[in-house]
Structure formats: structure tokens, C-alpha cells
Scaffold this motif. Sequence first.
Motif, PDB file in Angstrom:
ATOM      1  N   VAL A  90      -2.051  -7.241  -6.636  1.00 17.29           N
ATOM      2  CA  VAL A  90      -3.117  -6.454  -7.270  1.00 17.29           C
ATOM      3  C   VAL A  90      -2.803  -4.953  -7.336  1.00 17.29           C
ATOM      4  O   VAL A  90      -3.166  -4.298  -8.314  1.00 17.29           O
ATOM      5  N   LEU A  91      -2.126  -4.417  -6.336  1.00  9.98           N
ATOM      6  CA  LEU A  91      -1.868  -2.966  -6.392  1.00  9.98           C
ATOM      7  C   LEU A  91      -0.872  -2.562  -7.478  1.00  9.98           C
ATOM      8  O   LEU A  91      -1.073  -1.531  -8.129  1.00  9.98           O
ATOM      9  N   PRO A  92       0.201  -3.350  -7.717  1.00  7.00           N
ATOM     10  CA  PRO A  92       1.101  -2.941  -8.804  1.00  7.00           C
ATOM     11  C   PRO A  92       0.408  -2.913 -10.179  1.00  7.00           C
ATOM     12  O   PRO A  92       0.907  -2.286 -11.108  1.00  7.00           O
ATOM     13  N   LEU A  93      -0.735  -3.584 -10.298  1.00  3.32           N
ATOM     14  CA  LEU A  93      -1.434  -3.607 -11.591  1.00  3.32           C
ATOM     15  C   LEU A  93      -2.391  -2.428 -11.764  1.00  3.32           C
ATOM     16  O   LEU A  93      -2.963  -2.235 -12.838  1.00  3.32           O
ATOM     17  N   VAL A  94      -2.556  -1.631 -10.717  1.00  2.00           N
ATOM     18  CA  VAL A  94      -3.481  -0.492 -10.781  1.00  2.00           C
ATOM     19  C   VAL A  94      -2.829   0.670 -11.526  1.00  2.00           C
ATOM     20  O   VAL A  94      -1.713   1.074 -11.193  1.00  2.00           O
ATOM     21  N   ASP A  95      -3.541   1.196 -12.517  1.00  2.00           N
ATOM     22  CA  ASP A  95      -3.015   2.307 -13.308  1.00  2.00           C
ATOM     23  C   ASP A  95      -3.787   3.587 -12.939  1.00  2.00           C
ATOM     24  O   ASP A  95      -4.475   4.180 -13.766  1.00  2.00           O
ATOM     25  N   TYR A  96      -3.713   3.950 -11.675  1.00  2.00           N
ATOM     26  CA  TYR A  96      -4.481   5.091 -11.165  1.00  2.00           C
ATOM     27  C   TYR A  96      -3.835   5.535  -9.863  1.00  2.00           C
ATOM     28  O   TYR A  96      -3.168   4.735  -9.195  1.00  2.00           O
ATOM     29  N   ASP A  97      -4.056   6.790  -9.488  1.00  2.00           N
ATOM     30  CA  ASP A  97      -3.460   7.334  -8.263  1.00  2.00           C
ATOM     31  C   ASP A  97      -4.192   6.785  -7.031  1.00  2.00           C
ATOM     32  O   ASP A  97      -5.352   7.130  -6.775  1.00  2.00           O
ATOM     33  N   LEU A  98      -3.510   5.933  -6.275  1.00  2.00           N
ATOM     34  CA  LEU A  98      -4.170   5.258  -5.143  1.00  2.00           C
ATOM     35  C   LEU A  98      -4.609   6.239  -4.055  1.00  2.00           C
ATOM     36  O   LEU A  98      -5.663   6.061  -3.438  1.00  2.00           O
ATOM     37  N   ALA A  99      -3.821   7.277  -3.828  1.00  2.00           N
ATOM     38  CA  ALA A  99      -4.176   8.253  -2.786  1.00  2.00           C
ATOM     39  C   ALA A  99      -5.496   8.940  -3.139  1.00  2.00           C
ATOM     40  O   ALA A  99      -6.364   9.129  -2.276  1.00  2.00           O
ATOM     41  N   VAL A 100      -5.654   9.270  -4.408  1.00  2.00           N
ATOM     42  CA  VAL A 100      -6.882   9.931  -4.867  1.00  2.00           C
ATOM     43  C   VAL A 100      -8.065   8.974  -4.713  1.00  2.00           C
ATOM     44  O   VAL A 100      -9.133   9.331  -4.207  1.00  2.00           O
ATOM     45  N   LEU A 101      -7.847   7.737  -5.131  1.00  2.00           N
ATOM     46  CA  LEU A 101      -8.902   6.734  -5.077  1.00  2.00           C
ATOM     47  C   LEU A 101      -9.373   6.507  -3.633  1.00  2.00           C
ATOM     48  O   LEU A 101     -10.578   6.537  -3.343  1.00  2.00           O
ATOM     49  N   LEU A 102      -8.431   6.317  -2.718  1.00  2.00           N
ATOM     50  CA  LEU A 102      -8.802   6.026  -1.328  1.00  2.00           C
ATOM     51  C   LEU A 102      -9.417   7.258  -0.659  1.00  2.00           C
ATOM     52  O   LEU A 102     -10.344   7.141   0.136  1.00  2.00           O
ATOM     53  N   ARG A 103      -8.906   8.446  -1.005  1.00  2.00           N
ATOM     54  CA  ARG A 103      -9.484   9.681  -0.454  1.00  2.00           C
ATOM     55  C   ARG A 103     -10.932   9.854  -0.934  1.00  2.00           C
ATOM     56  O   ARG A 103     -11.827  10.151  -0.144  1.00  2.00           O
TER      57      ARG A 103
ATOM     58  N   ARG B  24     -15.024   2.264 -13.497  1.00  2.00           N
ATOM     59  CA  ARG B  24     -14.073   1.192 -13.800  1.00  2.00           C
ATOM     60  C   ARG B  24     -12.689   1.713 -13.490  1.00  2.00           C
ATOM     61  O   ARG B  24     -12.354   2.854 -13.811  1.00  2.00           O
ATOM     62  N   LEU B  25     -11.896   0.882 -12.837  1.00  2.00           N
ATOM     63  CA  LEU B  25     -10.550   1.301 -12.453  1.00  2.00           C
ATOM     64  C   LEU B  25      -9.573   0.919 -13.561  1.00  2.00           C
ATOM     65  O   LEU B  25      -9.512  -0.245 -13.955  1.00  2.00           O
TER      66      LEU B  25
ATOM     67  N   ILE C   4       0.859  -1.202   0.000  1.00  2.00           N
ATOM     68  CA  ILE C   4       0.000   0.000   0.000  1.00  2.00           C
ATOM     69  C   ILE C   4       0.893   1.250   0.000  1.00  2.00           C
ATOM     70  O   ILE C   4       0.681   2.181  -0.789  1.00  2.00           O
ATOM     71  N   CYS C   5       1.903   1.248   0.865  1.00  2.00           N
ATOM     72  CA  CYS C   5       2.815   2.404   0.932  1.00  2.00           C
ATOM     73  C   CYS C   5       3.537   2.600  -0.398  1.00  2.00           C
ATOM     74  O   CYS C   5       3.698   3.729  -0.869  1.00  2.00           O
ATOM     75  N   TRP C   6       3.975   1.503  -1.003  1.00  2.00           N
ATOM     76  CA  TRP C   6       4.701   1.566  -2.283  1.00  2.00           C
ATOM     77  C   TRP C   6       3.835   2.200  -3.365  1.00  2.00           C
ATOM     78  O   TRP C   6       4.275   3.047  -4.128  1.00  2.00           O
ATOM     79  N   LYS C   7       2.562   1.801  -3.402  1.00  2.74           N
ATOM     80  CA  LYS C   7       1.661   2.347  -4.421  1.00  2.74           C
ATOM     81  C   LYS C   7       1.354   3.820  -4.123  1.00  2.74           C
ATOM     82  O   LYS C   7       1.302   4.648  -5.034  1.00  2.74           O
ATOM     83  N   LEU C   8       1.177   4.143  -2.842  1.00  2.00           N
ATOM     84  CA  LEU C   8       0.912   5.537  -2.470  1.00  2.00           C
ATOM     85  C   LEU C   8       2.095   6.426  -2.829  1.00  2.00           C
ATOM     86  O   LEU C   8       1.930   7.587  -3.188  1.00  2.00           O
TER      87      LEU C   8
ATOM     88  N   GLU D 232      -0.382  13.244  -5.279  1.00  2.00           N
ATOM     89  CA  GLU D 232      -1.112  13.998  -4.254  1.00  2.00           C
ATOM     90  C   GLU D 232      -0.543  13.837  -2.854  1.00  2.00           C
ATOM     91  O   GLU D 232      -0.974  14.509  -1.930  1.00  2.00           O
ATOM     92  N   MET D 233       0.385  12.886  -2.693  1.00  2.00           N
ATOM     93  CA  MET D 233       0.856  12.622  -1.335  1.00  2.00           C
ATOM     94  C   MET D 233       2.045  13.514  -0.982  1.00  2.00           C
ATOM     95  O   MET D 233       2.949  13.685  -1.788  1.00  2.00           O
ATOM     96  N   THR D 234       2.027  14.067   0.223  1.00  2.00           N
ATOM     97  CA  THR D 234       3.188  14.805   0.712  1.00  2.00           C
ATOM     98  C   THR D 234       3.983  13.899   1.641  1.00  2.00           C
ATOM     99  O   THR D 234       5.003  13.363   1.255  1.00  2.00           O
TER     100      THR D 234
END
Length: 432
Positions: free
Chosen positions: A298-311, A322-323, A15-19, A24-26
Amino acid sequence: MNILVIGSGGREHAICWKLKHSKEMTELHCAPGNAGTAQLGTNVNIKPTDIDGLLNYAKKQNIDLTVVGPEAPLAAGIVDAFRDAGLRIFGPTRAAAQLETSKAFAKDFMKRHRIPTADYRVFGREEKEELFSYLRAARYPLVLKADGLAAGKGVIIAESEKDALRNAAEMLEGDAFGDAGTTLVVEEFLTGVEASVFALTDGTRFVTLAPAQDHKRILDNDMGKNTGGMGAFAPTPHMPTELLADVKIRIIKPVIDGMRADGIPYAGVLFVGLMLTEDGPRVLEFNCRFGDPETQVVLPLVDYDLAVLLRDIADTKLQLNRLPLHDANAVCVVMASSGYPDAYDTGKAIAGLDSIDENKEGVIVFHAGTKQDGGRVLTAGGRVLGVTALGEDKDFAASIRLAYNAVNRIRYDGAYYRTDIGKKAISPQDDS
Ligand code: AMP
Ligand code: GLY
């Protein structure tokens, strides 16, 4: 955004690696984290179940989003506590987390909302006689499940009446499962291929990640004891697009709509453990968190900003239908400490981590039970590392080779791993 991730396993490192890829993450904080998360952000030594401690830390550090890894804080009501304090947090409330924390709740919910699952009966501690008569009349194998959280150890496949009676007595009377054993679910035994589907939902909308397959047993060919998971791959060829679409319509949407209709909207990640039977997919279990080691594939296959998605999910404002996912596959080999899932040694120095170049090789080494000790990384748990290789399209053979090539360069005393991770992705017909 300043983000706090709670937990210390391979899942949390992933999770941290993808974030870390987010624009958007500081700041990134992890409580308590491991040697892998320490390389990406600040580890803070607060236990995942110390809700007051985490709340104070989140306030002090101006955390804009908290992401919960394990189930224990969710079961203890961390989401309710953060929301009451006006803090943004990703995960289900304590009431919604009952989909995982009470098997009886989950089964009754599925029955009410006609969600396909194994037939079952629930027996309370005071219904021992009824339970025993039922077990005497039943056909075998049969599945016995302790009601509450039992750290993955609350499921017994009884092969015979004798086996069932002995285990049921132990589960109801003994301390083996603590409170988890006071109510028993007796369930029809299902056969087929298992798969895990993760839905990210804000309570109304949802998106799914690549369907994954775990390797739960300690030994090759799925022999030996159950573990937290010895490896994973995604997307599983056992769940082609049409089948996933069916799972969304017949299972995921009715769960999310049903929880909302019942007045306990479910937000966060819904982990659906499925048996793909000849009669279609059936729910084996729900978890209210990401899977470990499934997250590492599963997270390395996501082509989207995880911080934005979870927020957006935490704000109940999921925008996507669709992701976007990479057209790739991932295989994760877990390196464990010999002895796991029983007793094992810790404190062994890990060598060879520097020999793996993530950017050049397409291999990511996720840390699980590791600890930084000056310049060295030491083993600190049963599952130590999750070596994840990424491959193109459906070429699982290449990613398996890549993953094991990296595994062979990592050394520590008592390193143990399965040698057949991902095989089922190549020859699905061999699977049962
Ligand atoms: P659970 O914690 O409910 O997912 O159960 C753990 C494991 O037990 C699953 O991953 C399956 O391998 C097995 N299992 C659970 N329920 C059943 C069932 N009804 N039929 C066959 N196997 C099951
Ligand atoms: N790998 C299975 C789980 O996380 O429960």
C-alpha cells in the motif's frame, strides 16, 4: 525533520523506504531495524518495548517525529509517554489501541456504535459453565477468540461442538495464550472474501490507502497453518470504489467518531480487517498499526509525502480529504525460512539481492528478518524478504510475473515462498 521508525520487519522497511522519498526528512533512524533499513538510515539497537530507551534516544538525536510499527509498544503506552514528554509521535494512545489489544472492547464498541461485525458473546474465566452450555447449544462452525494480544494466534475456527469445548477449555485454563486467554469472545462464523483497509486519521479527519488483500496461510491455495502473512496485493479488485465508499461511511467514520465521542480519540493508522459477506462488509478485527505485508504494497502506491502526512496526523492537523494514489497496482511475495511459522534456521547467507535494480525493474525488495554481517546479508527471521513488484493500472498478471522473476534470482538455504500470490486479483470469481 529527523524521523525515528520503531520496529524491524518488512513493514518498517517499507515505511522507511517511503519516508526516504520525502523532501521534508533530514535524518532517518530505525530501532532496531534490519539490513534493509540500515541502507536507508541509522539502525539503533533499542527494543521496540524499551520505551525509556527510545524516549532518551529521541531526545538525544533531536527526533522530530517517531513512527511506531508494531503493536506491542502501542499497547505499552509509548504514545502516551512520548506525548507527556512533549515529543511528536504517530500512533494511538494505549487507551485507543484497545481496539486491537482487547477483542471484547472492540466488539462492545462496535455494538454500541452499530458498526457491522459478526454476532458475538463475551465470556469471562468465571463464566465457564455458561460458556460450555452456550457451545453445546450453538451451530457450527463457530469462532473462538482470546481477548488480548496473542500475536495472531488467538483465533480458533471450531468445526464442531467437541472441537469448541476442547479449545475453549484450553484457552481459558491453559497458558497457550497467557493473559490473552482469560476472556473469550465467541463469534458467528462469517464467509466471504477478506480485505484490509487502512485509514490514516488524526482523530477527526481520515484518508484511506488502497484496499489490500493478504495471504495468511503458509501453503498455496490458502492451505496449512496461519502465518503473519505470506504475500499481499493492492488495490484489491474485490473492493471497487463504491464498496470502499460504503466501508468509509458505515465503518471507518463511525469508528473514528465513536472513539472521539467516547473520550478516547483514535489517531494513527486504523487497520480494518473485513469479511466481504453477501450481506455487506463486516469487521473481523481492528489493528492499531500498519499490516505486514500489506504495508509493502500500500505505501508504494501513495502519491504523497509520507513524512508530511504522518507529521500532520501527529499534530492533529490532517489537511487532506483524499489521499492521492498512483494509478498502479502492487504485489508482494514474502520469502520465508522453511519451517516457518514453526521453528526455522537463521544465519543463512542471501545471494542475488544485487541483481535487482529497483529503478529499472519496478521491483522493491523489502527486508524483514535480515541482518547485515560485514559484506553479507544473512537471514534472521521467519519472514525474510518481501519482494514487491509494481504494475500499471489493473495489470496484476504483469506484476505477479515481475515479482516471481525477482524472487527466482534470490537464493538462500531453506528459502520458501508461496507460488500463488496475487492470483485472486486476476480471477476474483475463483475466490471464496
Ligand atoms: P482476527 O485476528 O480476528 O483477524 O482473525 C484471524 C483470522 O481468522 C481472520 O483473518 C479470518 O480469516 C478468521 N476469522 C476471524 N473471525 C472470523 C469470523 N467471525 N468468521 C470467519 N473467519 C474469521
Ligand atoms: N498481515 C496481517 C497483519 O499484519 O496483521
